[in-house]
Design an enzyme around this catalytic site. Sequence first.
Site, PDB file in Angstrom:
ATOM      1  CE1 TYR A   1      -3.198  -2.805  -0.010  1.00 47.19           C
ATOM      2  CE2 TYR A   1      -3.838  -2.245   2.223  1.00 47.19           C
ATOM      3  CZ  TYR A   1      -4.000  -3.016   1.085  1.00 47.19           C
ATOM      4  OH  TYR A   1      -4.972  -3.992   1.063  1.00 47.19           O
TER       5      TYR A   1
ATOM      6  CG  ASP B   1      -2.791 -19.935  -0.104  1.00 48.45           C
ATOM      7  OD1 ASP B   1      -1.987 -19.788   0.834  1.00 48.45           O
ATOM      8  OD2 ASP B   1      -2.534 -20.625  -1.108  1.00 48.45           O
TER       9      ASP B   1
ATOM     10  CG  ASP C   1      -7.201  -4.126   3.877  1.00 51.62           C
ATOM     11  OD1 ASP C   1      -8.183  -3.958   4.626  1.00 51.62           O
ATOM     12  OD2 ASP C   1      -7.059  -3.514   2.798  1.00 51.62           O
TER      13      ASP C   1
ATOM     14  CE  LYS D   1       0.702 -17.936  -2.215  1.00 43.74           C
ATOM     15  NZ  LYS D   1      -0.120 -19.148  -2.025  1.00 43.74           N
TER      16      LYS D   1
END
Length: 356
Positions: free
Chosen positions: A143, A224, A248, A192
């Site tokens: 971000y 995930d 988020d 990840k």
Amino acid sequence: MNTYRITVLKGDGIGPEIVDEAMKVLNKVSEKFGFGVQYTEALLGGSAIDAVGEPLPQETIDKCKASDAVLLGAVGGPKWDNLQGDKRPEAGLLGIRAALGLFANLRPAVIFAPLKDASPIRPEIIGDSLDVMVVRELTGGIYFGDRGRETVDGVESAYDTERYSVPEIERIARIGFEMAKKRNGKLCSVDKANVLESSRLWRATVARIGEEYPEVELTNMYVDNCAMQLVRNPGQFDVLLTSNIFGDILSDEASMISGSIGMLSSASLGENKFGLYEPIHGSAPDIAGTGMANPLATILSVAMMLRYTLDEQKAAQAIEDAVAEALKTNRTPDIYVEGTKKVTCAEMGDAVCALI
Ligand code: NAD
């Protein structure tokens, strides 16, 4: 006797109503547990625009910086909807978080036993109770990374960059481990790392900081899988540590488990335990002034303030216990079910105080 300086930003819509109840509860625990509270009010959002023409006056920043913690209601409403981006009430909200250097966002997903039926997750999956804390990095990652657009040979593309430095990961990891230490001693770091280089640095850095916290059990999970596990078996988690973007998404998923937006508190922490505490909901202009607002998210935000900034653990626990007890009979309209007593915002505050 310790006296804590709290800056209060009541804001707009239901903000003043819910913050008044939270202050009532804070006053009650301060009497019971022997500490003092000194309040300073300051303007934020629409009320600041009306009074001084901008959503975040410098005076508000100064007052917040001079305090131990900040309690915020909510900002915004239709009256200010036609204003441009940085003139809107919500700009005040982003601005105050940035001005105070708040780099960690804490969002608990809690289900109080009497509200189990309000959760979209089946009761047998929830078990007796559910209490997961998402610790999200708030000021780094994709971000805030390099971004842009370019056209090569007539083909337009866009990019955003995920970048984390070791010190950024270290400071959020420490918040996560400290949190786990105060709770059930379990930290699950989400990444990840099977695909992303930034995640591999994240995982290695978190593991290194973890060596400072032998009492906390550290596990790692791919994002995930974590998204799936949160609805399959949320009870396995205590504290989830995440980057900005993963947090988020996961904190919204986790918060929905608890069913009602009027119940969800949050904290944003900076250096030296300083924090800003607020409900996750907005200013609910549709019910402002009707007495229908649920003050419990804000009351529970005060409990978080006592736990994580002021280190008044007994007072925090007393509030959480009183809320759980009050919910057995008292319900604001958003969580009302037949067989319970429908109460106003102020009556809910009184009910919690009476049980402290
Ligand atoms: P909202 O959270 O204010 O309201 C959504 C729905 O939930 C409404 O029906 C409302 O009545 C209900 N609700 C919210 N809080 C409640 C409570 N404590 N008790 C009972 N019911 C409650 O979101 P919105 O309607 O999208 O936004 C309204 C205004 O709030 C907008 O101006 C928006 O920009 C602003 N907003 C502010 C914040 C903040 O201050 N942190 C967050 C989100 C939205």
